[in-house]
Design a protein around this motif. Structure first.
Motif, mmCIF file in Angstrom:
data_model
loop_
_atom_site.group_PDB
_atom_site.id
_atom_site.type_symbol
_atom_site.label_atom_id
_atom_site.label_comp_id
_atom_site.label_asym_id
_atom_site.label_seq_id
_atom_site.Cartn_x
_atom_site.Cartn_y
_atom_site.Cartn_z
ATOM 1 N N GLU A 66 -5.656 -1.938 4.503
ATOM 2 C CA GLU A 66 -4.865 -0.709 4.489
ATOM 3 C C GLU A 66 -3.898 -0.676 5.668
ATOM 4 O OE1 GLU A 66 -7.552 2.591 4.366
ATOM 5 O OE2 GLU A 66 -8.343 2.016 2.405
ATOM 6 N N ARG A 67 -4.378 -1.087 6.828
ATOM 7 C CA ARG A 67 -3.544 -1.106 8.026
ATOM 8 C C ARG A 67 -2.381 -2.090 7.857
ATOM 9 N NH1 ARG A 67 -7.276 -2.630 11.742
ATOM 10 N NH2 ARG A 67 -8.206 -0.581 11.597
ATOM 11 N N GLU A 69 -1.048 -3.047 5.031
ATOM 12 C CA GLU A 69 -0.143 -2.488 4.033
ATOM 13 C C GLU A 69 0.758 -1.427 4.660
ATOM 14 O OE1 GLU A 69 1.752 -2.189 0.506
ATOM 15 O OE2 GLU A 69 0.165 -3.623 0.962
ATOM 16 N N LYS A 70 0.181 -0.576 5.505
ATOM 17 C CA LYS A 70 0.961 0.463 6.168
ATOM 18 C C LYS A 70 2.007 -0.160 7.089
ATOM 19 C CE LYS A 70 -1.082 4.319 7.551
ATOM 20 N NZ LYS A 70 -1.911 5.234 8.369
ATOM 21 N N ARG A 73 4.853 -1.514 4.981
ATOM 22 C CA ARG A 73 5.754 -0.454 4.514
ATOM 23 C C ARG A 73 6.672 0.020 5.645
ATOM 24 N NH1 ARG A 73 1.078 1.627 1.809
ATOM 25 N NH2 ARG A 73 0.882 3.191 3.445
ATOM 26 N N ARG A 74 6.117 0.172 6.839
ATOM 27 C CA ARG A 74 6.935 0.586 7.989
ATOM 28 C C ARG A 74 8.011 -0.453 8.281
ATOM 29 N NH1 ARG A 74 2.674 2.506 12.527
ATOM 30 N NH2 ARG A 74 1.980 4.402 11.509
#
Length: 181
Positions: A66-67, A69-70, A73-74
């Motif tokens: 999840e980290r 992926e975030k 995206r950033r």
């Protein structure tokens, strides 16, 4: 020292010597087989601890995914923003209002006449970054849309100006250049 139970039974004559020897052999075989197998003692606490450790590792792996992926995206958002900042064209606040559809609403930006023509032909595109609409070249708008499909991009479809529509009933009538809507 006292006699064993088997010896006492033999002395009293209640059992035969052969049966005593058979019982000893049988007991010895059982003991030998048990020592060869070595039963594994199952420790429930160890199993529970191992399962808890596996769950913890799985949770940590999920959080890492999840980290990542975030962060991805950033990074994509920052890359798109940087593309817009470096390639945006200056708007003209005193120019013509160019209207376009954004998420079901009509928006407008003020651009000069040449930009409005290029926007309507599809040579330029409009991109929304941080609640502002910017005008960028078509190739930059397409690149931004590839990077992040969620970013709003308005591109007019390119049409060949030299090829008139064969079904156009007004093809014989030319529209004057100085006509303003």
């Amino acid at each position: 020292m006292g006699k064993t139970f088997q010896e006492q039974m033999l002395a009293l004559g209640l059992v035969e010597k052969k049966k005593v020897n058979d019982a000893k052999k049988k007991k010895h075989k059982q003991k030998k087989q048990q020592s060869g197998k070595k039963q594994v003692v199952v420790d429930e606490n160890a199993l529970l601890a191992e399962k808890a450790q596996e769950k913890k590792k799985e949770r940590a792996r999920q959080l890492n995914l999840e980290r990542e992926e975030k962060l991805k995206r950033r990074e994509e958002a920052a890359r798109g923003k940087q593309l817009v900042e470096t390639h945006r064209l200056e708007k003209d606040e005193k120019g013509n209002a160019f209207r376009f559809n954004a998420d079901g609403k009509i928006q407008r930006i003020f651009v000069n006449k040449e930009m409005a023509d290029l926007l309507s032909r599809g040579s330029l595109g409009i991109v929304r970054i941080t609640d502002q609409y910017e005008v960028v070249p078509r190739n930059v708008a397409e690149k931004i849309q590839e990077i992040n499909p969620k970013v709003f991009v308005s591109l007019a479809t390119k049409t060949a100006e030299n090829e008139p529509d064969p079904d156009d009933p007004y093809a014989d009538y030319k529209v004057p250049d100085d006509l303003m809507w």
